[in-house]
Design an enzyme around this catalytic site. Sequence first.
Site, mmCIF file in Angstrom:
data_model
loop_
_atom_site.group_PDB
_atom_site.id
_atom_site.type_symbol
_atom_site.label_atom_id
_atom_site.label_comp_id
_atom_site.label_asym_id
_atom_site.label_seq_id
_atom_site.Cartn_x
_atom_site.Cartn_y
_atom_site.Cartn_z
ATOM 1 N N ASN A 126 38.156 40.871 36.864
ATOM 2 C CA ASN A 126 39.504 40.301 36.798
ATOM 3 C C ASN A 126 40.700 41.621 36.275
ATOM 4 O O ASN A 126 41.596 41.692 36.844
ATOM 5 C CB ASN A 126 39.688 39.164 35.793
ATOM 6 C CG ASN A 126 39.438 37.908 36.302
ATOM 7 O OD1 ASN A 126 39.088 37.849 37.673
ATOM 8 N ND2 ASN A 126 39.122 36.773 35.446
ATOM 9 N N GLU A 129 32.772 39.023 35.322
ATOM 10 C CA GLU A 129 33.840 38.231 35.459
ATOM 11 C C GLU A 129 35.142 38.837 34.829
ATOM 12 O O GLU A 129 36.189 38.909 35.810
ATOM 13 C CB GLU A 129 33.762 36.685 35.149
ATOM 14 C CG GLU A 129 32.730 35.803 35.850
ATOM 15 C CD GLU A 129 33.099 35.808 37.440
ATOM 16 O OE1 GLU A 129 33.805 36.122 37.928
ATOM 17 O OE2 GLU A 129 31.900 35.355 37.879
ATOM 18 N N ARG A 147 38.865 35.496 47.101
ATOM 19 C CA ARG A 147 38.231 35.192 45.745
ATOM 20 C C ARG A 147 38.038 33.922 45.648
ATOM 21 O O ARG A 147 38.589 32.873 46.368
ATOM 22 C CB ARG A 147 39.505 35.458 44.552
ATOM 23 C CG ARG A 147 40.243 36.798 44.622
ATOM 24 C CD ARG A 147 39.205 37.885 44.213
ATOM 25 N NE ARG A 147 38.549 37.500 43.150
ATOM 26 C CZ ARG A 147 37.239 38.225 42.826
ATOM 27 N NH1 ARG A 147 36.677 38.908 43.698
ATOM 28 N NH2 ARG A 147 36.793 37.815 41.550
#
Lengths: 117, 145
Positions: free
Chosen positions: B50, B46, B105
Amino acid sequence: MSLTASFDVKQNVLIVRLSGELDHHESETLRSEWKKMMHKNNITHVILNLEDVSFMDSSGLGVVLGRYKEVLQLGGEMVVCSISAPVYRLFDMSGMFKIVRLEENEEHALSALGVAS
Amino acid sequence: MKNEMYVEFSSISENEAFARVTIGSFVAQLDPTMDELTEIKTVVSEAVTNAIIHGYNNEPGHLVSITCTLDDDAVELTIKDEGIGISNVDEARQPLYTSKPELERSGMGFTIIENFMDNLEIISLPDNGTTVYMKKQLSKKTVSK
Ligand SMILES: Nc1ncnc2c1ncn2[C@@H]1O[C@H](COP(=O)(O)OP(=O)(O)O)[C@@H](O)[C@H]1O
Ligand SMILES: [Mg+2]
């Protein structure tokens, strides 16, 4: 370990079988293949078989949610089946089971959609 | 005993899997449960994703770094980019919030990190990069107590 996707059409149902790890890197190819399969075949519903998915993160959820929205516009349903424990947790935490139906395996998913397997 | 590693790599999406596997094998020496290992790999995925897609807007020529510290049975992770930063961290942490809906997303990244780790701190300023600090106590200690 990368991702492989295979597709199968039974009547108006697109079956998507994934194997491997579904992250952001893998999500882009999957998205375009999946979209192509949905548009090329005259389908209403999607069954997503996650049996061999060993890893998924929120980028994978994004692809599934994107296709869910398209299925909804076709007036259909999305059914997820054969989900592993870690992917189940991810789906559960993200509230996915409020919108997609969960079935034990492909056979159950097909009969839930009224298709004899 | 304290054990630390540092790794730095290019901001390309191929390195998302590299980052999870690398951190996963470093943490393996603490003998985590399968669930704990999955949780750690997921949060690395994650935060690195990002950094690549938000921090660096998918531009390949930048660097993402990870520091991982094992201290007794605690795992600490610091994942850093020198990208665009976050102007409103509270908003970014909200479930379903994403600044890039056009990329499909889900906006669940920070929510998943909060669920899988004991601590999450996001240090970020616009144009000054983002540092994501996370900590997790593995269950072993509490079991043997
Ligand atoms: N490293 C980063 N640099 C800049 N912005 C970031 C970074 N990480 C997260 N963000 C911001 O926080 C938002 C929420 O992140 P997240 O929960 O992972 O959702 P998603 O990645 O699906 O957008 C992102 O849409 C982005 O605006
Ligand atoms: Mg994210």
